[in-house]
Design an enzyme around this catalytic site. Sequence first.
Site, mmCIF file in Angstrom:
data_model
loop_
_atom_site.group_PDB
_atom_site.id
_atom_site.type_symbol
_atom_site.label_atom_id
_atom_site.label_comp_id
_atom_site.label_asym_id
_atom_site.label_seq_id
_atom_site.Cartn_x
_atom_site.Cartn_y
_atom_site.Cartn_z
ATOM 1 C CD GLU A 337 0.408 -5.886 6.526
ATOM 2 O OE1 GLU A 337 0.428 -5.684 5.296
ATOM 3 O OE2 GLU A 337 0.629 -4.994 7.373
ATOM 4 C CG ASN A 435 -0.472 -1.930 -2.998
ATOM 5 O OD1 ASN A 435 -0.272 -1.293 -4.017
ATOM 6 N ND2 ASN A 435 -0.185 -3.225 -2.898
HETATM 7 S S1 SF4 Z 1 3.678 -2.996 -0.127
HETATM 8 FE FE1 SF4 Z 1 5.639 -3.954 -0.584
HETATM 9 S S2 SF4 Z 1 7.192 -2.899 0.687
HETATM 10 FE FE2 SF4 Z 1 5.138 -2.402 1.469
HETATM 11 S S3 SF4 Z 1 4.828 -3.901 3.115
HETATM 12 FE FE3 SF4 Z 1 3.866 -4.739 1.264
HETATM 13 S S4 SF4 Z 1 5.451 -5.998 0.327
HETATM 14 FE FE4 SF4 Z 1 6.471 -4.680 1.835
#
Ligand code: SF4
Length: 518
Positions: A337, A435
């Site tokens: 990203e 995440n």
């Molecule tokens: S975690 Fe999910 S909602 Fe958040 S930016 Fe990434 S893909 Fe999009």
Amino acid sequence: MTETIPQARTAGDADITKPGATSGGLLVLAPLRFEARAVRRGLREASSRVQRTGMGATRAIKVAEEKYQDTFGTLIVMGTAAGLSDDLSPGDLVVGTEVSDGITTVPLPGADLLAAELRRAGFSARAGKIATVPKMIKSSERTRLAGEGYLAADMESAMLLGAANGRPAAVIRAVSDAGFGPGMVRGGLAALRSLRRAAPLAERWAAACAERTVLLAGPRSFCAGVERAIEIVERALELRGAPVYVRKQIVHNTRVVSDLEQRGAVFVDELDEVPDGATVVFSAHGVSPAVRAAAADRGLSVIDATCPLVSKVHAEARRFAREGYTVALIGHAGHEEVEGTLGEAPDSTVLVQTPADVAALTPADPSKVAYLMQTTLAVDEAADVAGALRERFPQMRAPGSDDICYATTNRQAAVHAVAAEADLVLVAGSKNSSNSVRLVERSQRAGTPAYLIDGASDIELSWLSGVSVVGLTAGASAPPAVVSEIITALSGLGAVTVTERVTTTESVQFGLPREVRR
Ligand code: SF4
């Protein structure tokens, strides 16, 4: 929401009060004298016991009745067995996922945890179905059982498990047979060696057994961007047929990727691996304009699965750069990203990962600095870096709305709430999932040990020793099924009470790109 998942119970045990899950130590039932001796030699704990049961169903039923109300805490059946699969060799271990005598089937949901622990210790060990048969089996019977998915056959396990009486139970069988002849003796010796070496791991399994509470963090698992990205690949496969190429992992999760691979998706690192004219999907993490241009030059048919919340950050980078700002992008070097966002305005954007990076910034005009963030950062850590930027550049521009997305923020708040009550936090997610890694860190910062696992078999038994409350969550790219799999595996170590702690509910949904709308 609270739900109790009992430990696998065996036939006829429902009306008996069982002792505490782990009080009384480990009882190993081993049919033959050689087997019992091999296990006894390997055991380390004074509280562990081995009982020889004798061969065959009649003796096994008698011992199970005798031991039914004994004071042991956990039960393992250990012995040798006939291997039913061609890829099993003498000395290999089979851990029963279920044991059946053709009438009664006993499920053993903790088998994957034990088999994985044995593999980590260097054994060739598999979890699978075990058949208990009335007598030594011939080749036609082997073929039939193998066809039904059984990995090994013995003559006692199904009956001996009757002694468990609701307590945690497992079956470890060492493959001994290589047919009659000299190989039979060698195979038997290899199996006995494996049983002796596996005995301390049986004790480690017993130490991990306990009744537990699982605190489920809510929300957890798939976010709207991940659901959309997966659906895009599924629809592309459906509408255009396999293969569909996907640049990079569609989302950072090994289960999702391997599931889509089996259905015809081909994951590539770069566009030069995609044949001319083929369909290529860009992943949820987004791509730089250079990648889009390269795809257009090649005449590839592009379907863009970039999460709309990542696209929003790209648009902000372009806008700030157009207006003459130096953009400080708070993020992790090398993440896809971040590479995509940096590529939007490479001459105007600088990556800052820490407050120390902020001190080293030399913008052309210190009054024209703006910041953006990777969407999956730790909320508190990113705030520290943003604070350092604001202190150095008081006029700094901020993005129109938070760049750290709702899913990241919500999952971090939810795991924080669960970590406060748990002895241990398990986070379902892959190692390259930003995440998911942040959820582990968030728990650890709250003072609770936390581990990232792709699935139940990554759980190390030593983590569970002395743990009565397990916090459980899943990163935004981890499938909900993995959470269920982990709860089931834990229930193989003792009754599990599942309670959910919901800090917020989510209703975000994103539309699909026109290429895959029906
Ligand atoms: S975690 Fe999910 S909602 Fe958040 S930016 Fe990434 S893909 Fe999009």
